[in-house]
Design a protein around this motif. Structure first.
Motif, PDB file in Angstrom:
ATOM      1  N   ARG A   1      72.466  32.714  40.693  1.00  0.00           N
ATOM      2  CA  ARG A   1      72.672  33.480  39.469  1.00  0.00           C
ATOM      3  C   ARG A   1      73.608  34.670  39.696  1.00  0.00           C
ATOM      4  NH1 ARG A   1      67.424  35.191  36.159  1.00  0.00           N
ATOM      5  NH2 ARG A   1      67.365  32.901  36.054  1.00  0.00           N
TER       6      ARG A   1
ATOM      7  N   LEU B   1      77.163  33.441  40.145  1.00  0.00           N
ATOM      8  CA  LEU B   1      77.685  32.930  38.883  1.00  0.00           C
ATOM      9  C   LEU B   1      78.115  34.068  37.963  1.00  0.00           C
ATOM     10  CD1 LEU B   1      78.205  30.628  36.881  1.00  0.00           C
ATOM     11  CD2 LEU B   1      75.798  30.794  36.196  1.00  0.00           C
TER      12      LEU B   1
ATOM     13  N   THR C   1      84.263  29.322  45.259  1.00  0.00           N
ATOM     14  CA  THR C   1      83.385  29.272  44.083  1.00  0.00           C
ATOM     15  C   THR C   1      83.724  30.386  43.104  1.00  0.00           C
ATOM     16  OG1 THR C   1      81.589  28.297  45.382  1.00  0.00           O
ATOM     17  CG2 THR C   1      80.994  29.345  43.297  1.00  0.00           C
TER      18      THR C   1
ATOM     19  N   ILE D   1      85.178  29.860  39.276  1.00  0.00           N
ATOM     20  CA  ILE D   1      84.519  30.404  38.081  1.00  0.00           C
ATOM     21  C   ILE D   1      85.495  31.274  37.287  1.00  0.00           C
ATOM     22  CG2 ILE D   1      82.667  31.901  37.246  1.00  0.00           C
ATOM     23  CD1 ILE D   1      81.043  31.011  39.717  1.00  0.00           C
TER      24      ILE D   1
END
Length: 320
Positions: free
Chosen positions: A69, A72, A185, A189
């Motif tokens: 989380r 992200l 990553t 994103i």
């Protein structure tokens, strides 16, 4: 990624970083040409569709770990600030010369340490501010066009983009420092968020642009998405681990030189005596400020808050 010849800190690393700078320098002219065929949101939307697909393939190859989380939401927040920077830059380059855009945005090298040191309540030496003033004088000469006059809207948008990018890079360092986040990553994103921003702002323009670009237009989109985002990201990630931050900053800091060369040689843009003097002052001021910031950071290692000048160049998905 295969290791280039030249070893750690060798010629191969230098050539790779110069390649990144050259690609980013040429991106301003390419973006300007694309905005003549489609809206800014459509250009950025398709550019990051390409980048996201390629980065997704890299993620599947190298990472394959579902982000937590915190990772992200960090990527989403940085994607929003990145999108703000790129929209300002692309709208700016659409309204000014590509050579000027590449020079003005280079002010991020002096803006970033100012923002970061102010946020941390630590101040840089007086010499840094002298270098910053030299850079600002250079911008004034650059936009004067041979006679002192107000900058055009594109120039102001590029100045705003440099300021917002300084905040973005500072936030990037604050949110990711000492965190077990994957660079691939986070970048994926950010790219996905930029794609969503382009689609949300002009979905009809995205559809229209898909047919309006033509073969040459799609080659430009691929250049922005693959060369300026994926290639540049992977190469700089490989190279900065094999050389010093100061050397990486110096090599990637040649970006505005490549932007001017692309604008003058490929688009026939005129610089003039005042523009040439302004360009020289911007490059000199940014280079001097970068060196002063690096010396200050090395002299006070216990204060890690200062963002390396190289981050101002390298800490993002790619140039406009």
């Amino acid at each position: 990624m295969k290791t280039l010849k030249g070893g750690p800190g060798g010629r191969g690393v230098d050539v790779a970083l110069l390649g990144v700078a050259a690609v980013w320098g040429g991106s301003y002219l390419v973006a300007k040409e694309l905005t003549a065929e489609a809206s800014v949101p459509a250009v950025l939307g398709w550019r990051f569709v390409v980048a996201s697909l390629a980065l997704g393939a890299v993620w599947l190859w190298r990472v394959r770990r579902v982000p937590g989380r915190a990772e992200l939401w960090t990527g989403v927040l940085l994607g929003l600030t990145q999108a703000a920077v790129l929209f300002l830059e692309t709208w700016g380059v659409a309204q000014t010369r590509a050579s000027k855009a590449g020079l003005i945005i280079s002010l991020v090298v002096v803006f970033t340490p100012l923002v970061d040191s102010a946020a941390a309540r630590r101040w840089l030496p007086p010499g840094f501010f002298v270098a910053a003033v030299v850079s600002v004088v250079g911008v004034a000469l650059l936009v004067s066009g041979g006679g002192f006059r107000a900058p055009n809207p594109g120039d102001l948008l590029m100045l705003a983009a440099a300021a917002v990018r300084a905040g973005h890079v500072t936030l990037l360092g604050t949110l990711t420092r000492h965190k077990p986040f994957s660079s691939v990553t986070i970048t994926l994103i950010q790219s996905a968020v930029c794609t969503g921003a382009g689609v949300a702002m002009d979905p009809a323009g995205m559809a229209t642009a898909a047919f309006a670009f033509g073969p040459s237009g799609w080659l430009r989109v691929l250049f922005l998405g693959l060369a300026c985002s994926v290639f540049a990201f992977l190469v700089q990630l490989w190279a900065v681990r094999r050389t010093s931050a100061a050397r990486a900053s110096l090599l990637m800091g040649t970006e505005p030189v490549w932007a001017v060369l692309a604008g003058v040689l490929l688009a026939g843009e005129a610089v003039g005596w005042s523009g040439a003097l302004g360009a020289a002052l911007i490059v000199a001021g940014c280079h001097a400020g970068q060196r002063i910031e690096a010396r200050t950071r090395l002299a006070v290692p216990e204060l890690p808050g200062l963002v390396p000048a190289s981050a101002a160049v390298a800490g993002h998905v790619g140039k406009p």
